[in-house]
Design an enzyme around this catalytic site. Structure first.
Site, PDB file in Angstrom:
ATOM      1  N   LEU A 238     -41.866   0.899  11.200  1.00  0.00           N
ATOM      2  CA  LEU A 238     -41.516  -0.516  11.237  1.00  0.00           C
ATOM      3  C   LEU A 238     -40.694  -0.780  12.495  1.00  0.00           C
ATOM      4  O   LEU A 238     -39.778  -0.022  12.821  1.00  0.00           O
ATOM      5  CB  LEU A 238     -40.702  -0.879  10.000  1.00  0.00           C
ATOM      6  CG  LEU A 238     -40.245  -2.330   9.872  1.00  0.00           C
ATOM      7  CD1 LEU A 238     -41.458  -3.250   9.719  1.00  0.00           C
ATOM      8  CD2 LEU A 238     -39.303  -2.489   8.697  1.00  0.00           C
ATOM      9  N   LYS A 239     -41.034  -1.844  13.210  1.00  0.00           N
ATOM     10  CA  LYS A 239     -40.219  -2.250  14.353  1.00  0.00           C
ATOM     11  C   LYS A 239     -39.056  -3.076  13.837  1.00  0.00           C
ATOM     12  O   LYS A 239     -39.250  -4.146  13.255  1.00  0.00           O
ATOM     13  CB  LYS A 239     -41.023  -3.048  15.374  1.00  0.00           C
ATOM     14  CG  LYS A 239     -40.239  -3.277  16.662  1.00  0.00           C
ATOM     15  CD  LYS A 239     -41.071  -3.952  17.722  1.00  0.00           C
ATOM     16  CE  LYS A 239     -40.328  -3.957  19.047  1.00  0.00           C
ATOM     17  NZ  LYS A 239     -38.949  -4.477  18.966  1.00  0.00           N
ATOM     18  N   LEU A 240     -37.864  -2.580  14.035  1.00  0.00           N
ATOM     19  CA  LEU A 240     -36.669  -3.228  13.501  1.00  0.00           C
ATOM     20  C   LEU A 240     -36.097  -4.213  14.509  1.00  0.00           C
ATOM     21  O   LEU A 240     -35.979  -3.911  15.697  1.00  0.00           O
ATOM     22  CB  LEU A 240     -35.619  -2.172  13.138  1.00  0.00           C
ATOM     23  CG  LEU A 240     -36.042  -1.214  12.022  1.00  0.00           C
ATOM     24  CD1 LEU A 240     -35.063  -0.063  11.913  1.00  0.00           C
ATOM     25  CD2 LEU A 240     -36.140  -1.958  10.693  1.00  0.00           C
TER      26      LEU A 240
END
Length: 269
Positions: free
Chosen positions: A24-26
């Site tokens: 997941l790109k935070l």
């Protein structure tokens, strides 16, 4: 110890490959966590700004062994458990902010005083699991799956999250480089908007919706050819900083709506 972080290239489409992992790109602030051999903690942004004093709760962890450098994302989560960029910026700008931060680690660059950047990514993930054995609210490991980029991206779209990162399993950590071994796929939102003016001294288009509500300024992704469209539009009035024109339509992509109802990082779609 500061190590210039590895950066990502963009990919417009997610993909499935057994050669990659998907994370997941935070939506937060890139943070390097360094503990020297004497146990002194230093925190750095990706631009080598030391921010140790801003986050005393991270300095006080006492769980990261000497001779370690970690790479990760500093986030604040909202009531839905999703990263809140405006909240993390508030916390970054003031220790008096009430927001509680979380540091989500996705890589280890130094372990027991030895560089790990030439070790394949999955081996570095194993070392990271040894360093951060138990995930807590303030310190945790980034979770990943092997392959399944397309399905993972669809989940981020459904949850209105920022996007995904695809990383080659055997990738080395390329210090200070933007590498095709790490790819980001952003979950953009799209809107049809009006361009109502432009900034005089520095390029920027004024945007609004069709009711006239301001949506902010667009600075990105507008070619010289497209800019002429604004400059050639009929002028209605001007102020010290802006020229207001007869509005024309355009389509933009952006990260999200801010709490003030503006478009975050709009660019031409």
């Amino acid at each position: 110890m500061f190590i210039s972080p590895m950066l990502l290239h963009k990919t417009e489409q997610p993909f499935d490959s057994d050669d990659y992992i998907t994370e997941l790109k935070l939506d937060g602030i890139r943070l390097l966590y360094s503990v020297d051999l004497q146990g002194k903690v230093r925190l750095y942004t990706r631009h080598k700004n030391e921010v140790t004093s801003k986050f005393p709760e991270l300095v006080a962890l006492n769980s990261i062994p000497p001779g370690t450098v970690l790479d990760g994302e500093l986030i604040v989560t909202n009531e839905e458990g999703k990263p809140d960029f405006e909240a993390v910026m508030s916390r970054f700008q003031s220790k008096r902010s009430h927001y509680c931060i979380s540091y989500v680690v996705f890589d280890v660059l130094l372990h027991r005083g030895e560089s790990t950047v030439s070790i394949p990514l999955l081996k570095r993930k194993e070392l990271l699991a040894e360093i951060v054995e138990t995930d807590t609210e303030i310190l945790s490991k980034s979770q990943f799956v092997e392959g399944n980029g397309a399905a993972f991206f669809e989940l981020t779209k459904a949850q209105l999250l920022e996007g995904i990162v695809l990383k080659k399993k055997d990738s080395k950590y390329e210090i200070g480089k933007r590498s095709h071994s790490w790819l980001k796929c952003i979950n953009y939102q799209y809107a049809d908007v009006l361009v109502t003016g432009y900034r005089k001294n520095e390029f920027g288009w004024l945007l609004s919706d069709y009711s006239g509500k301001p949506l902010g300024i667009m600075e990105l992704g507008v070619s010289e050819h497209e800019r002429k469209r604004g400059y050639q539009a009929k002028r209605l009035q001007e102020s010290t900083d802006f020229v207001f024109i007869e509005p024309f339509e355009t389509k933009v992509k952006f990260r999200e709506y801010t709490k003030a109802g503006l478009l975050r990082l709009p660019s031409l779609a």
